[in-house]
Design a protein around this motif. Sequence first.
Motif, PDB file in Angstrom:
ATOM      1  N   THR A  79       5.617   5.844   8.386  1.00  0.00           N
ATOM      2  CA  THR A  79       5.300   4.678   8.659  1.00  0.00           C
ATOM      3  C   THR A  79       4.482   4.019   7.596  1.00  0.00           C
ATOM      4  OG1 THR A  79       5.237   4.801  11.028  1.00  0.00           O
ATOM      5  CG2 THR A  79       4.208   2.845  10.313  1.00  0.00           C
ATOM      6  N   ILE A  80       4.964   2.835   7.175  1.00  0.00           N
ATOM      7  CA  ILE A  80       3.934   2.387   5.730  1.00  0.00           C
ATOM      8  C   ILE A  80       3.730   1.086   6.033  1.00  0.00           C
ATOM      9  CG2 ILE A  80       5.117   4.119   3.969  1.00  0.00           C
ATOM     10  CD1 ILE A  80       6.282   1.402   2.905  1.00  0.00           C
ATOM     11  N   TYR A  81       2.624   0.674   5.636  1.00  0.00           N
ATOM     12  CA  TYR A  81       1.983  -0.921   5.661  1.00  0.00           C
ATOM     13  C   TYR A  81       1.922  -1.410   4.367  1.00  0.00           C
ATOM     14  CZ  TYR A  81       0.756   1.442  10.064  1.00  0.00           C
ATOM     15  OH  TYR A  81       0.763   2.267  11.381  1.00  0.00           O
ATOM     16  N   VAL A  82       2.313  -2.706   4.530  1.00  0.00           N
ATOM     17  CA  VAL A  82       2.286  -3.616   3.075  1.00  0.00           C
ATOM     18  C   VAL A  82       1.798  -4.889   3.475  1.00  0.00           C
ATOM     19  CG1 VAL A  82       4.141  -2.408   1.891  1.00  0.00           C
ATOM     20  CG2 VAL A  82       4.675  -4.455   3.262  1.00  0.00           C
ATOM     21  N   ASN A  83       1.124  -5.665   2.477  1.00  0.00           N
ATOM     22  CA  ASN A  83       0.491  -6.817   2.701  1.00  0.00           C
ATOM     23  C   ASN A  83       1.265  -7.947   1.979  1.00  0.00           C
ATOM     24  OD1 ASN A  83      -0.544  -6.223   0.286  1.00  0.00           O
ATOM     25  ND2 ASN A  83      -2.550  -6.230   0.832  1.00  0.00           N
ATOM     26  N   GLU A  84       2.516  -7.542   1.502  1.00  0.00           N
ATOM     27  CA  GLU A  84       3.273  -8.653   1.015  1.00  0.00           C
ATOM     28  C   GLU A  84       4.811  -8.348   1.453  1.00  0.00           C
ATOM     29  OE1 GLU A  84       3.263  -7.341  -3.118  1.00  0.00           O
ATOM     30  OE2 GLU A  84       3.519  -5.243  -2.903  1.00  0.00           O
ATOM     31  N   ASP A  85       5.554  -9.116   0.909  1.00  0.00           N
ATOM     32  CA  ASP A  85       7.135  -8.772   1.230  1.00  0.00           C
ATOM     33  C   ASP A  85       7.543  -7.605   0.704  1.00  0.00           C
ATOM     34  OD1 ASP A  85       7.178 -11.541   1.734  1.00  0.00           O
ATOM     35  OD2 ASP A  85       8.453 -12.054   0.128  1.00  0.00           O
ATOM     36  N   ALA A  86       8.523  -6.788   1.636  1.00  0.00           N
ATOM     37  CA  ALA A  86       8.788  -5.651   1.327  1.00  0.00           C
ATOM     38  C   ALA A  86      10.320  -5.429   0.944  1.00  0.00           C
ATOM     39  CB  ALA A  86       8.600  -4.599   2.817  1.00  0.00           C
ATOM     40  N   GLN A  87      10.305  -5.262  -0.400  1.00  0.00           N
ATOM     41  CA  GLN A  87      11.774  -5.213  -0.825  1.00  0.00           C
ATOM     42  C   GLN A  87      12.338  -3.694  -0.736  1.00  0.00           C
ATOM     43  OE1 GLN A  87      12.278  -5.424  -5.292  1.00  0.00           O
ATOM     44  NE2 GLN A  87      14.068  -7.109  -4.857  1.00  0.00           N
ATOM     45  N   MET A  88      13.205  -3.402  -0.001  1.00  0.00           N
ATOM     46  CA  MET A  88      13.874  -2.277   0.329  1.00  0.00           C
ATOM     47  C   MET A  88      15.158  -1.858  -0.521  1.00  0.00           C
ATOM     48  SD  MET A  88      13.007  -2.116   4.252  1.00  0.00           S
ATOM     49  CE  MET A  88      11.826  -3.140   4.855  1.00  0.00           C
ATOM     50  N   SER A  89      15.217  -0.734  -1.078  1.00  0.00           N
ATOM     51  CA  SER A  89      16.308  -0.114  -1.827  1.00  0.00           C
ATOM     52  C   SER A  89      16.701   1.206  -1.415  1.00  0.00           C
ATOM     53  CB  SER A  89      16.184  -0.302  -3.292  1.00  0.00           C
ATOM     54  OG  SER A  89      15.252   0.174  -3.776  1.00  0.00           O
ATOM     55  N   VAL A 136       5.849  -1.801   8.137  1.00  0.00           N
ATOM     56  CA  VAL A 136       5.146  -2.859   8.778  1.00  0.00           C
ATOM     57  C   VAL A 136       4.656  -4.048   7.673  1.00  0.00           C
ATOM     58  CG1 VAL A 136       3.067  -3.413  10.252  1.00  0.00           C
ATOM     59  CG2 VAL A 136       4.232  -1.355  10.720  1.00  0.00           C
ATOM     60  N   VAL A 137       4.884  -5.062   7.630  1.00  0.00           N
ATOM     61  CA  VAL A 137       4.412  -6.308   6.747  1.00  0.00           C
ATOM     62  C   VAL A 137       3.385  -7.058   7.742  1.00  0.00           C
ATOM     63  CG1 VAL A 137       4.988  -8.208   5.610  1.00  0.00           C
ATOM     64  CG2 VAL A 137       6.598  -6.426   5.832  1.00  0.00           C
ATOM     65  N   ASP A 138       1.952  -7.003   6.979  1.00  0.00           N
ATOM     66  CA  ASP A 138       0.971  -7.505   7.439  1.00  0.00           C
ATOM     67  C   ASP A 138       0.168  -8.075   6.281  1.00  0.00           C
ATOM     68  OD1 ASP A 138      -1.985  -7.817   8.532  1.00  0.00           O
ATOM     69  OD2 ASP A 138      -0.980  -6.928  10.387  1.00  0.00           O
ATOM     70  N   ALA A 166      -2.711  -2.076   6.051  1.00  0.00           N
ATOM     71  CA  ALA A 166      -2.084  -2.696   4.888  1.00  0.00           C
ATOM     72  C   ALA A 166      -2.829  -2.907   3.741  1.00  0.00           C
ATOM     73  CB  ALA A 166      -1.228  -4.060   5.438  1.00  0.00           C
ATOM     74  N   GLN A 167      -4.310  -2.583   3.710  1.00  0.00           N
ATOM     75  CA  GLN A 167      -5.242  -2.869   2.737  1.00  0.00           C
ATOM     76  C   GLN A 167      -5.635  -4.554   2.774  1.00  0.00           C
ATOM     77  OE1 GLN A 167      -7.012  -0.206   1.566  1.00  0.00           O
ATOM     78  NE2 GLN A 167      -5.471   0.605   2.988  1.00  0.00           N
ATOM     79  N   ASN A 168      -5.511  -5.142   3.910  1.00  0.00           N
ATOM     80  CA  ASN A 168      -6.017  -6.481   4.052  1.00  0.00           C
ATOM     81  C   ASN A 168      -7.399  -6.177   4.304  1.00  0.00           C
ATOM     82  OD1 ASN A 168      -3.398  -8.082   3.876  1.00  0.00           O
ATOM     83  ND2 ASN A 168      -3.086  -7.171   5.748  1.00  0.00           N
TER      84      ASN A 168
END
Length: 289
Positions: free
Chosen positions: A142-152, A202-204, A278-280
């Motif tokens: 599970t990963i957390y990002v604080n921006e749009d998550a572009q997946m490839s 998780v986008v937050d 998400a490092q917010n």
Amino acid sequence: DNGQDTPSGTEDDGETEEGGQTTGNNGGNTTTAGGTNNEPGTPVQPGTPAEEPTTPSEPVEDNTKAELLAALQAIQEKIDTASDKDDIDSARTDRTEALVNAVEELNDSELNELLNEINEVLDDTTNPVLLVNGEEVETGSTIYVNEDAQMSVDEDNLLTFTSNGNDRTDNVLAGSWTAENDGPYNIVVTDKAFNQTTYTIVVDRTNPTISVDNAHHFGKDKEAIVDVEDSILDRVVVNNQDTKESFTLYDEDGDGVITVDLSEYGDATYHIYTYDKAQNEQDYWVAVD
């Protein structure tokens, strides 16, 4: 010698005996001086003509190619219609060593190309790899990002890509798919050999919330209680500005709340930093005297 009677008085290839008696050896009636013996000889059967060799409608090599092509196409059909790993294993069973050797020996470009396509799937035992914003994600994590998550996806044989049960395969095959809204995305990636990986992204973009009972200043008769909340809260770092010491508290029970009682740490000015997964981050100053 045609099996017909020999006419009387005609010299044959038999022997001439004394007294004018001639014995024929041509299979017809024999003639003597005293007349004709009418007992027929055994007629000679006409010769059976030699059979002409049968010319196949197409060369033997073409027949072999047709058989091999049909076998390979049947395997390809199993791959194309497979619904799970068992179907792929069945296709692997059909791809026998004898079949592969026969294709290689014939060395036909069409057969070789089809066999290579089959091998590319059946020899694939590697899980698909997901990349989020260009970074590889560990399988099952599970990963957390604080921006749009572009997946490839790093996978040559991609079959399906789903997000929260929604099919995003076409987007990924075209290059990538982007999760733009805050929230969790359950990702399942499957290749044609049914190697499969799952992830949670998780986008937050929301900063943790800090709440205190008495603004930024606490007197001696007040409890200096600081509550930090966030759905994906990670940690709170408390810096004592007077002593330059710091300590870190973690959301160990995962309930999204960390409570700090600064009264336990003595009078000082504290700079509090809060971070979610998400490092917010959010910071707050508190004075206790």
